[in-house]
Design a protein around this motif. Structure first.
Motif, PDB file in Angstrom:
ATOM      1  N   VAL A 210       0.494  -1.362  -0.434  1.00 49.78           N
ATOM      2  CA  VAL A 210      -0.215   0.290  -0.409  1.00 49.78           C
ATOM      3  C   VAL A 210       0.814   1.495   0.322  1.00 49.78           C
ATOM      4  CG1 VAL A 210      -1.731   1.476   1.024  1.00 49.78           C
ATOM      5  CG2 VAL A 210      -1.919  -1.260   0.921  1.00 49.78           C
ATOM      6  N   GLY A 211       2.275   1.253   1.036  1.00 48.60           N
ATOM      7  CA  GLY A 211       2.528   1.883   0.207  1.00 48.60           C
ATOM      8  C   GLY A 211       3.381   2.258  -0.705  1.00 48.60           C
ATOM      9  N   LYS A 212       3.926   1.325  -1.494  1.00 50.96           N
ATOM     10  CA  LYS A 212       3.926   1.604  -2.408  1.00 50.96           C
ATOM     11  C   LYS A 212       2.800   2.235  -3.633  1.00 50.96           C
ATOM     12  CE  LYS A 212       7.525  -2.347  -2.372  1.00 50.96           C
ATOM     13  NZ  LYS A 212       7.787  -3.534  -3.095  1.00 50.96           N
ATOM     14  N   ILE A 213       2.569   1.462  -3.245  1.00 52.60           N
ATOM     15  CA  ILE A 213       0.751   2.135  -4.502  1.00 52.60           C
ATOM     16  C   ILE A 213       1.326   3.874  -3.975  1.00 52.60           C
ATOM     17  CG2 ILE A 213      -1.384   2.368  -4.935  1.00 52.60           C
ATOM     18  CD1 ILE A 213      -1.249  -1.118  -4.320  1.00 52.60           C
ATOM     19  N   LEU A 214       1.018   4.221  -3.043  1.00 53.93           N
ATOM     20  CA  LEU A 214       0.390   5.855  -2.726  1.00 53.93           C
ATOM     21  C   LEU A 214       2.225   6.484  -2.862  1.00 53.93           C
ATOM     22  CD1 LEU A 214      -1.380   5.587   1.276  1.00 53.93           C
ATOM     23  CD2 LEU A 214      -2.033   6.100  -1.069  1.00 53.93           C
ATOM     24  N   ARG A 215       2.572   6.374  -3.121  1.00 53.77           N
ATOM     25  CA  ARG A 215       4.136   6.765  -3.673  1.00 53.77           C
ATOM     26  C   ARG A 215       4.234   6.681  -4.944  1.00 53.77           C
ATOM     27  NH1 ARG A 215       6.557   4.025   1.220  1.00 53.77           N
ATOM     28  NH2 ARG A 215       7.090   2.225   0.095  1.00 53.77           N
ATOM     29  N   GLU A 216       3.911   5.681  -5.686  1.00 54.10           N
ATOM     30  CA  GLU A 216       3.445   6.129  -7.113  1.00 54.10           C
ATOM     31  C   GLU A 216       2.325   6.893  -7.523  1.00 54.10           C
ATOM     32  OE1 GLU A 216       4.413   3.822 -10.038  1.00 54.10           O
ATOM     33  OE2 GLU A 216       6.607   3.235  -8.523  1.00 54.10           O
ATOM     34  N   LEU A 217       1.422   7.149  -6.360  1.00 54.63           N
ATOM     35  CA  LEU A 217       0.379   8.069  -6.910  1.00 54.63           C
ATOM     36  C   LEU A 217       0.921   9.476  -6.924  1.00 54.63           C
ATOM     37  CD1 LEU A 217      -2.697   6.891  -5.394  1.00 54.63           C
ATOM     38  CD2 LEU A 217      -1.962   7.295  -7.990  1.00 54.63           C
ATOM     39  N   SER A 218       1.809   9.961  -5.712  1.00 52.63           N
ATOM     40  CA  SER A 218       2.937  11.047  -5.280  1.00 52.63           C
ATOM     41  C   SER A 218       3.953  11.948  -6.770  1.00 52.63           C
ATOM     42  CB  SER A 218       2.863  11.062  -4.107  1.00 52.63           C
ATOM     43  OG  SER A 218       4.327  10.398  -3.963  1.00 52.63           O
ATOM     44  N   LYS A 219       3.980  10.434  -7.033  1.00 50.95           N
ATOM     45  CA  LYS A 219       4.562  10.803  -8.488  1.00 50.95           C
ATOM     46  C   LYS A 219       4.054  11.177 -10.255  1.00 50.95           C
ATOM     47  CE  LYS A 219       8.422   7.137  -6.869  1.00 50.95           C
ATOM     48  NZ  LYS A 219       9.231   6.092  -7.390  1.00 50.95           N
ATOM     49  N   LYS A 220       3.081  10.659  -9.568  1.00 45.72           N
ATOM     50  CA  LYS A 220       2.565  11.397 -10.858  1.00 45.72           C
ATOM     51  C   LYS A 220       1.356  12.331 -11.002  1.00 45.72           C
ATOM     52  CE  LYS A 220       1.673   6.423 -12.800  1.00 45.72           C
ATOM     53  NZ  LYS A 220       1.038   5.242 -12.880  1.00 45.72           N
ATOM     54  N   GLY A 221       1.419  13.293  -9.970  1.00 45.51           N
ATOM     55  CA  GLY A 221       0.716  14.661  -9.874  1.00 45.51           C
ATOM     56  C   GLY A 221      -0.735  14.150  -8.821  1.00 45.51           C
ATOM     57  N   VAL A 222      -0.770  13.319  -8.090  1.00 43.29           N
ATOM     58  CA  VAL A 222      -1.735  13.539  -7.040  1.00 43.29           C
ATOM     59  C   VAL A 222      -0.884  14.006  -5.574  1.00 43.29           C
ATOM     60  CG1 VAL A 222      -3.326  11.921  -5.828  1.00 43.29           C
ATOM     61  CG2 VAL A 222      -3.216  11.671  -8.311  1.00 43.29           C
ATOM     62  N   GLU A 223      -1.238  15.540  -4.714  1.00 48.45           N
ATOM     63  CA  GLU A 223      -0.839  15.354  -3.827  1.00 48.45           C
ATOM     64  C   GLU A 223      -1.270  14.538  -2.766  1.00 48.45           C
ATOM     65  OE1 GLU A 223      -1.204  19.435  -1.059  1.00 48.45           O
ATOM     66  OE2 GLU A 223      -1.159  19.218  -3.517  1.00 48.45           O
ATOM     67  N   ILE A 224      -0.646  13.251  -1.703  1.00 46.91           N
ATOM     68  CA  ILE A 224      -2.345  13.205  -0.794  1.00 46.91           C
ATOM     69  C   ILE A 224      -1.739  13.814   0.762  1.00 46.91           C
ATOM     70  CG2 ILE A 224      -1.375  10.675   0.730  1.00 46.91           C
ATOM     71  CD1 ILE A 224       0.041   9.421  -2.139  1.00 46.91           C
ATOM     72  N   ILE A 225      -3.041  14.287   0.630  1.00 50.85           N
ATOM     73  CA  ILE A 225      -2.677  15.287   2.622  1.00 50.85           C
ATOM     74  C   ILE A 225      -2.815  14.353   3.095  1.00 50.85           C
ATOM     75  CG2 ILE A 225      -4.625  16.761   3.175  1.00 50.85           C
ATOM     76  CD1 ILE A 225      -5.609  17.385   0.812  1.00 50.85           C
ATOM     77  N   GLU A 226      -3.069  13.274   3.254  1.00 55.95           N
ATOM     78  CA  GLU A 226      -3.740  12.633   4.428  1.00 55.95           C
ATOM     79  C   GLU A 226      -3.414  11.093   3.993  1.00 55.95           C
ATOM     80  OE1 GLU A 226      -6.196  11.828   8.683  1.00 55.95           O
ATOM     81  OE2 GLU A 226      -6.252  13.627   7.373  1.00 55.95           O
ATOM     82  N   ALA A 227      -2.774   9.978   4.316  1.00 50.55           N
ATOM     83  CA  ALA A 227      -3.331   8.077   4.716  1.00 50.55           C
ATOM     84  C   ALA A 227      -3.057   8.415   5.844  1.00 50.55           C
ATOM     85  CB  ALA A 227      -2.429   8.415   3.798  1.00 50.55           C
ATOM     86  N   GLU A 228      -4.057   6.733   5.904  1.00 46.46           N
ATOM     87  CA  GLU A 228      -4.364   6.099   7.160  1.00 46.46           C
ATOM     88  C   GLU A 228      -4.550   5.056   7.063  1.00 46.46           C
ATOM     89  OE1 GLU A 228      -6.385   6.057  11.866  1.00 46.46           O
ATOM     90  OE2 GLU A 228      -6.940   7.271  10.276  1.00 46.46           O
ATOM     91  N   LEU A 229      -3.405   3.544   7.452  1.00 48.37           N
ATOM     92  CA  LEU A 229      -3.515   2.156   7.624  1.00 48.37           C
ATOM     93  C   LEU A 229      -4.011   2.271   8.437  1.00 48.37           C
ATOM     94  CD1 LEU A 229      -0.679   2.472   5.777  1.00 48.37           C
ATOM     95  CD2 LEU A 229      -1.965   0.726   4.753  1.00 48.37           C
ATOM     96  N   CYS A 230      -5.262   1.791   8.844  1.00 48.81           N
ATOM     97  CA  CYS A 230      -5.701   0.673  10.088  1.00 48.81           C
ATOM     98  C   CYS A 230      -6.163  -0.902   9.628  1.00 48.81           C
ATOM     99  CB  CYS A 230      -7.348   0.979   9.826  1.00 48.81           C
ATOM    100  SG  CYS A 230      -6.965   2.897  10.740  1.00 48.81           S
ATOM    101  N   LYS A 231      -6.080  -1.923  10.858  1.00 48.25           N
ATOM    102  CA  LYS A 231      -6.111  -3.388  10.499  1.00 48.25           C
ATOM    103  C   LYS A 231      -6.970  -3.854   9.244  1.00 48.25           C
ATOM    104  CE  LYS A 231      -4.811  -4.055  15.409  1.00 48.25           C
ATOM    105  NZ  LYS A 231      -4.943  -4.517  17.043  1.00 48.25           N
ATOM    106  N   ASP A 232      -8.540  -2.908   9.629  1.00 51.68           N
ATOM    107  CA  ASP A 232      -9.532  -3.126   8.671  1.00 51.68           C
ATOM    108  C   ASP A 232      -9.675  -2.910   7.561  1.00 51.68           C
ATOM    109  OD1 ASP A 232     -10.803  -1.590  10.163  1.00 51.68           O
ATOM    110  OD2 ASP A 232     -12.372  -3.032  10.458  1.00 51.68           O
ATOM    111  N   HIS A 233      -8.820  -1.648   7.615  1.00 47.22           N
ATOM    112  CA  HIS A 233      -8.851  -0.739   5.847  1.00 47.22           C
ATOM    113  C   HIS A 233      -7.750   0.039   5.578  1.00 47.22           C
ATOM    114  CE1 HIS A 233     -10.645   1.620   9.680  1.00 47.22           C
ATOM    115  NE2 HIS A 233     -10.791   2.675   8.335  1.00 47.22           N
ATOM    116  N   VAL A 234      -8.126   1.333   4.556  1.00 49.04           N
ATOM    117  CA  VAL A 234      -7.082   2.033   4.328  1.00 49.04           C
ATOM    118  C   VAL A 234      -7.569   2.998   3.959  1.00 49.04           C
ATOM    119  CG1 VAL A 234      -5.311   2.652   2.436  1.00 49.04           C
ATOM    120  CG2 VAL A 234      -5.730   0.115   3.490  1.00 49.04           C
TER     121      VAL A 234
END
Length: 70
Positions: free
Chosen positions: A36-60
């Motif tokens: 999931v961390g790799k996917i979020l980093r890929e999105l940020s490289k493509k022009g999507v600014e990630i404001i906030e992210a949280e990984l919980c035990k049963d959802h993202v």
């Protein structure tokens, strides 16, 4: 506020997304946290600014801002 503008319009695109597995199990922290961390980093490289992210035990959940111009 950072807003995009054209001659007659102003906009700001923000999204709040929540993903959960089909069969809700507490697997995200153990098995797929790195993926999931790799996917979020890929999105940020493509022009999507990630404001906030949280990984919980049963959802993202994350909030992002689209900075791509069409």
């Amino acid at each position: 506020m950072d807003k995009n503008t054209l001659s007659h319009t102003t906009w700001e695109c923000k999204y709040h997304l929540v993903f959960s597995p089909k069969y809700i199990r507490q697997i995200i922290y153990g098995k797929i946290k790195r993926d999931v961390g790799k996917i979020l980093r890929e999105l940020s490289k493509k022009g999507v600014e990630i404001i906030e992210a949280e990984l919980c035990k049963d959802h993202v959940t994350y909030a992002c801002k689209d900075t791509v111009k069409i």
